[in-house]
Enzyme design. Sequence first.
Site, PDB file in Angstrom:
ATOM      1  N   THR A  19       0.181   3.723   2.150  1.00  0.00           N
ATOM      2  CA  THR A  19       0.152   4.278   3.506  1.00  0.00           C
ATOM      3  C   THR A  19       1.372   3.875   4.328  1.00  0.00           C
ATOM      4  O   THR A  19       1.890   4.667   5.110  1.00  0.00           O
ATOM      5  CB  THR A  19      -1.126   3.830   4.227  1.00  0.00           C
ATOM      6  OG1 THR A  19      -1.305   2.411   4.032  1.00  0.00           O
ATOM      7  CG2 THR A  19      -2.333   4.571   3.692  1.00  0.00           C
ATOM      8  N   ASN A  20       1.812   2.631   4.199  1.00  0.00           N
ATOM      9  CA  ASN A  20       2.991   2.152   4.927  1.00  0.00           C
ATOM     10  C   ASN A  20       3.926   1.450   3.936  1.00  0.00           C
ATOM     11  O   ASN A  20       4.210   0.254   4.085  1.00  0.00           O
ATOM     12  CB  ASN A  20       2.578   1.170   6.034  1.00  0.00           C
ATOM     13  CG  ASN A  20       1.535   1.757   6.973  1.00  0.00           C
ATOM     14  OD1 ASN A  20       1.803   2.708   7.694  1.00  0.00           O
ATOM     15  ND2 ASN A  20       0.342   1.185   6.951  1.00  0.00           N
TER      16      ASN A  20
ATOM     17  N   GLY B 239      -8.825  -6.847   5.835  1.00  0.00           N
ATOM     18  CA  GLY B 239      -9.884  -5.882   5.568  1.00  0.00           C
ATOM     19  C   GLY B 239      -9.602  -4.553   6.242  1.00  0.00           C
ATOM     20  O   GLY B 239      -8.567  -4.373   6.892  1.00  0.00           O
TER      21      GLY B 239
ATOM     22  N   CYS C 194      -3.886   1.063   9.997  1.00  0.00           N
ATOM     23  CA  CYS C 194      -5.296   0.655  10.005  1.00  0.00           C
ATOM     24  C   CYS C 194      -5.796   0.211  11.372  1.00  0.00           C
ATOM     25  O   CYS C 194      -7.010   0.159  11.606  1.00  0.00           O
ATOM     26  CB  CYS C 194      -5.533  -0.456   8.977  1.00  0.00           C
ATOM     27  SG  CYS C 194      -4.503  -1.917   9.231  1.00  0.00           S
TER      28      CYS C 194
ATOM     29  N   PRO D 170       0.819  -1.214   0.000  1.00  0.00           N
ATOM     30  CA  PRO D 170       0.000   0.000   0.000  1.00  0.00           C
ATOM     31  C   PRO D 170       0.853   1.264   0.000  1.00  0.00           C
ATOM     32  O   PRO D 170       2.074   1.218   0.232  1.00  0.00           O
ATOM     33  CB  PRO D 170      -0.770  -0.124   1.324  1.00  0.00           C
ATOM     34  CG  PRO D 170       0.226  -0.797   2.241  1.00  0.00           C
ATOM     35  CD  PRO D 170       0.989  -1.770   1.357  1.00  0.00           C
TER      36      PRO D 170
END
Length: 502
Positions: free
Chosen positions: A119-120, A218, A251, A117
Amino acid sequence: MKILDHDLQSIQEVRVILAAAKQAQKVLQSYSQEQIDHIVAQVAAAAEQSAVKLAQMAHEETGFGRWEDKVIKNTFASRQLYRHIKDMKTVGVIAIHETDQIVDIAVPVGVIAGLIPSTNPTSTVIYKSLLALKTGNAIVFSPHPSARRCISETVALLSSAAVQAGAPEGILGCLSILSMPGTSELMKHRDTSLILATGGEAMVKAAYSSGTPAIGVGPGNGPAFIERSADIPRAVKQIIDSKTFDYGVICASEQSIVVEKESRQQVVQELLRQGAYFLNSEQSAQLGSFLLRGNGTINPQAVGKSPERLAAMAGFSIPAGSRVLISEQATVSRSNPYSREKLAPVLAFYEAEDWQSACERCMELLEGEGKGHTMTIHSRNEAVIREFALHKQVSRLLVNTPAALGGIGATTNLPPAMTLGCGAVGGSSTSDNIGPMNLLNIRRLAYGVREMEDLREPVPMCAAKQVTAEAAAASAAPAAPAAMNEAQLEAIVQQLLRQLMG
């Protein structure tokens, strides 16, 4: 001038990189535990040494979060993960169960597709690379397009360290021509043995729909319940520290606060004292409109932005130094952005009559989104903590800790991981913090301990007579038992014995 088709080039690149990875994995799976551990140690050291550089690259390219916090994530994914896995047996015989006469043998799965991803990005590459190498697997990374440069740089750095330590060329691969058809080819190709998917819900669903075995996660939407017995100043500090860490892009981070009516005022005062900013109704509406797009998804422009930046993008200003934005809410729905996963320093605030009502509110939030992922409770009442553990549909119930770092195992003793399973209830194949054992097949050597004759246990005479009598009574034949000859009776008994033994 002939223009080459981008998608076709992407697919061809996947096939070339997969072929190299497959050959490299065949070599790596023949290595001893000592050789594997040496490679893992060198790669972890290289990642840790480059933690600052890679963090700055990720921040500059994506615009998400704070680079200083990304350094912590990179160090966590290298140093802390390495300490956790370094002594694990992952090659050959890994366990002998003498009493049961069973031997466990580790077998690498083969080539792994690693979906990364934005994000990280760098920390997730480090984490997945170490897991793959520790288990004798190859891994081919598919970068998120908005983080392609920092992901490619991380893979190149780790690959160089691995090869210098003795790993075969091609053991860590990375796609450079990015396209949806290319990623699809990576996931569906016959040489891909397993997909390790970290990212958005659509991408994880695609991984599970590919026909290739997959481990995916998820969305998170974890509430944080501050129960009346909690150390409220400490609870508030941990929630704000967590939600502001890298501006909320992990998350597992908290998405809402739930408090009891009795302690509401004390919690609010503490939140204000520690730098939280409560939005008024107009500001809540403005920010909510910015957060939720017309198609029902959370606006990616909000991800990993500071409170000041979020407020400005939504059209209002907030006091300098505000650490987190809080909106008081009374409803939970897909159309209410505050009750959804917000990868930004934004929290919903809910009041409940008592802990039972708070429990129901947390269930409602998780049912709407984030089922199976993570939630947090701040409490000193073990009975209430146990009730939450028994009834919440999450894989991690964190107690008195910041959720973002507690969920990944940084402030708890959970296995260090950047991929957090959500269990079947959350649409995931596991509820684990993904570690080396999730990337191995276990071959079991099982010795015989019983003979066929040992399975034929004699039926007690009284039981045999009772069964025979019941069968005779149920028979439609009018003949009395006394009229049966010995051969007929023996036939009935044998038939019943066969039925009893299956």
